[in-house]
Design a protein around this motif. Structure first.
Motif, short mmCIF file in Angstrom:
data_model
loop_
_atom_site.label_atom_id
_atom_site.label_comp_id
_atom_site.label_asym_id
_atom_site.label_seq_id
_atom_site.Cartn_x
_atom_site.Cartn_y
_atom_site.Cartn_z
N ALA A 284 24.30 -13.19 8.68
CA ALA A 284 25.37 -12.04 8.66
C ALA A 284 25.06 -10.77 9.33
N ASN A 285 25.88 -10.48 10.38
CA ASN A 285 25.50 -9.40 11.07
C ASN A 285 25.63 -7.84 10.25
N LYS A 286 25.28 -6.90 10.88
CA LYS A 286 25.00 -5.56 10.42
C LYS A 286 26.45 -5.21 9.78
N ALA A 287 26.13 -4.69 8.40
CA ALA A 287 27.52 -4.26 7.69
C ALA A 287 27.00 -3.29 6.79
N LEU A 288 27.86 -2.66 5.85
CA LEU A 288 27.42 -1.72 5.15
C LEU A 288 26.34 -2.05 4.05
N MET A 289 26.22 -3.41 3.87
CA MET A 289 24.96 -3.73 3.12
C MET A 289 23.81 -4.15 3.86
N GLY A 290 23.79 -4.05 5.20
CA GLY A 290 22.75 -4.39 5.97
C GLY A 290 23.00 -5.93 6.55
N GLN A 291 21.78 -6.68 6.70
CA GLN A 291 22.00 -8.02 7.56
C GLN A 291 21.22 -8.78 6.80
N MET A 292 21.54 -10.09 6.95
CA MET A 292 20.48 -11.30 6.15
C MET A 292 20.63 -12.22 7.34
N ASP A 293 19.44 -12.99 7.49
CA ASP A 293 19.27 -14.18 8.03
C ASP A 293 18.58 -15.09 7.19
N ALA A 294 18.85 -16.53 7.57
CA ALA A 294 18.35 -17.49 6.52
C ALA A 294 18.01 -18.67 7.40
N GLU A 295 16.84 -19.38 7.25
CA GLU A 295 16.65 -20.58 8.01
C GLU A 295 16.20 -21.68 6.87
N VAL A 296 17.04 -22.76 6.54
CA VAL A 296 16.58 -23.37 5.42
C VAL A 296 16.37 -24.80 5.86
N ASP A 297 15.22 -25.29 5.52
CA ASP A 297 14.88 -26.69 5.99
C ASP A 297 15.05 -27.68 4.71
N GLU A 298 15.63 -28.68 5.04
CA GLU A 298 15.93 -30.09 4.51
C GLU A 298 14.60 -30.93 4.83
N ARG A 299 13.90 -31.46 3.99
CA ARG A 299 12.81 -32.52 4.22
C ARG A 299 13.35 -33.73 3.81
N MET A 300 13.39 -34.75 5.13
CA MET A 300 13.58 -35.95 4.65
C MET A 300 12.67 -37.10 5.28
N GLU A 301 12.03 -37.65 4.42
CA GLU A 301 11.05 -38.70 4.34
C GLU A 301 11.52 -39.90 5.19
N VAL A 302 11.19 -40.13 6.02
CA VAL A 302 11.43 -41.60 6.74
C VAL A 302 10.67 -42.47 6.68
N LEU A 303 9.38 -42.22 6.77
CA LEU A 303 8.37 -43.39 6.65
C LEU A 303 7.20 -42.88 5.80
N SER A 304 6.65 -43.75 4.90
CA SER A 304 5.26 -43.43 4.27
C SER A 304 4.48 -44.52 3.93
N LYS A 305 3.48 -45.00 4.34
CA LYS A 305 2.59 -46.21 4.19
C LYS A 305 1.26 -45.66 3.95
N THR A 306 0.64 -46.32 2.92
CA THR A 306 -0.76 -46.06 2.58
C THR A 306 -1.84 -47.56 2.76
N SER A 307 -2.94 -47.42 2.82
CA SER A 307 -3.81 -48.43 2.61
C SER A 307 -3.45 -49.74 3.53
N LEU A 308 -3.22 -49.37 4.79
CA LEU A 308 -2.58 -50.45 5.45
C LEU A 308 -3.60 -51.40 5.98
#
Length: 433
Positions: A284-308
């Motif tokens: 949100a660009n500069k305004a009376l209340m200032g500005q705010m940036d956000a970078e939100v990550d969604e983590r999606m597990e595609v593969l997980s294998k152990t003891s192979l």
């Protein structure tokens, strides 16, 4: 509704430069005073960023940007009356392919600040993490309005009637090229060389454990130990097609130059992990209340294998070895003034060689999500009401209210567009026979 927008050649999806034509139909139940009848073709981006405090949203910042706006005046009533009856007015537009806005957003990664970049796709998403909650929407619409007579200079009033239809858009830049070897064209790789030093590399010591005395001698004189080198490479495509497996490979190659052991020992893959990070960025660009940036990550597990305990040598297709690597939320990648959608891949491999554990990690490898070209079938006016839900279900989370009724709690700075205004030569009304 007394006001109807009929698009006579509507497509399931647009990519730019297509012609659109149709008619605005108004069923007037009683005589009304009106100023004019307009049809407005717009593309716009809206973002809302909220701080999250004590597990609840607190301060809210909003931004809105007009990507393009074309206005055609179909009839000028100028305070006269529309008599009871049915009226029809034809209209025609050309779908742009690039942004036509003069918005003065400051340059900042990962957003765009140039005013002529490709239009972003139709989009809507709501994501959050422990600090920010983000809601974004991009929509394209054709809206008809019948406005009230302007009797004061206090500002524009809400129209008497308004009705809009929404259009799905996917730029050509976000579509997969038609080529047979596109996977090879977009292959990238990251590699690391591992060195193993151990008495177990000697042929006479294979298959046994070191004694305490041998371990102590190895610790005192590591430079005198036999040595074995191998290279691990993670190969991936930096373009991935929506809904398709992520193309990626693991390549393990022994390096005999400088090695003091032959034949080379076995290399075992003990575990593998593959994660995709989908990032939605908004500002949100500069305004009376200032500005705010956000970078939100969604983590999606595609593969997980152990003891192979899996022997590895040469190149391994991870999709063939572990099944299709598909993940959800595969919106195409794009960036515009105040919204960005991007993807990164992270992978981890744990090897075992002559009793030693070695870890190969690659992180934040950027790739682009692209789409298969959609068949753009013409949709009849009778089918227009169901088209929106059939093509892009995600976009249906945006508000369906007309633009005249939408507002922000805190208005962001104004970013005017290069507005094209047209007036038909015939200023009078066309009453349907």
């Amino acid at each position: 509704m007394p006001l109807i927008v009929n698009l006579e050649n509507q497509l399931a999806c647009y990519s730019g430069h297509e012609q659109l034509w149709g008619r605005v139909v108004f069923h007037c139940p009683n005589p009304i005073e009106a100023q004019d009848v307009r049809v407005i073709f717009t593309g716009r981006v809206k973002a809302k960023v909220q701080k999250v405090k004590a597990a609840a949203p607190s301060a809210t910042y909003r931004s809105k940007c007009i990507l393009f706006e074309q206005v055609k005046t179909l009839s000028s009533v100028s305070g006269g009356k529309l008599q009871r009856g049915t009226y029809e007015w034809p209209f025609e537009f050309v779908f742009p392919s690039h942004v036509e806005s003069s918005a003065k957003w400051p340059p900042k990664h990962p957003f765009r600040s140039d005013g002529d970049h490709s239009l972003p796709p139709t989009f809507a998403v709501e994501v959050d993490d422990s600090q920010r909650k983000v809601h974004c929407a991009i929509d394209y619409r054709i809206e008809a309005q019948i406005s009230k007579p302007q009797k004061s200079l206090l500002g524009k009033k809400a129209p008497l009637f308004s009705e809009a239809i929404r259009l799905n858009f996917l730029p050509l830049s976000a579509q997969m090229e038609e080529t047979d070897n596109w996977e090879n064209l977009y292959q990238r790789q990251q590699e690391e060389v591992f060195t193993v030093k151990s008495l177990l590399l000697l042929p006479e010591n294979r298959g046994r454990s070191l004694k305490t005395q041998e371990k102590f001698r190895s610790w005192l004189a590591p430079k005198q130990l036999p040595r074995f080198d191998f290279r691990a490479s993670f190969i991936y495509c930096n373009r991935v097609v929506q809904g398709s497996p992520v193309p990626c490979w693991l390549d393990v190659t022994p390096l005999m130059d400088g090695a003091s052991s032959f034949p080379y020992p076995g290399i075992m893959l003990q575990s593998v992990s593959l994660v995709v990070l989908c990032q939605t960025a908004a500002r949100a660009n500069k305004a009376l209340m200032g500005q705010m940036d956000a970078e939100v990550d969604e983590r999606m597990e595609v593969l997980s294998k152990t003891s192979l305990g899996m022997p590895v040598l040469g190149q391994i297709d991870l999709n063939e070895a572990f099944g299709p690597l598909i993940f959800r939320n595969s919106d195409v990648s794009f960036s515009t003034f105040n919204i960005c959608r991007s993807y990164r891949i992270c992978a981890s491999f744990v090897f075992e060689c002559v009793g030693k554990t070695l870890e190969f990690n690659v992180a934040d490898l950027a790739f682009e999500m692209v789409a298969n070209a959609l068949e753009r079938n013409v949709i009849s006016p009778m089918e227009q009401g169901t088209t929106y839900n059939q093509v892009f279900e995600m976009a249906d989370t945006t508000s369906r209210r007309s633009s005249s009724s939408e507002s922000y709690e805190v208005e962001p700075p104004s970013y005017p567009s290069k507005t094209a205004v047209y007036e038909l030569p015939a200023a009078g009304l066309e009453k349907a026979k």
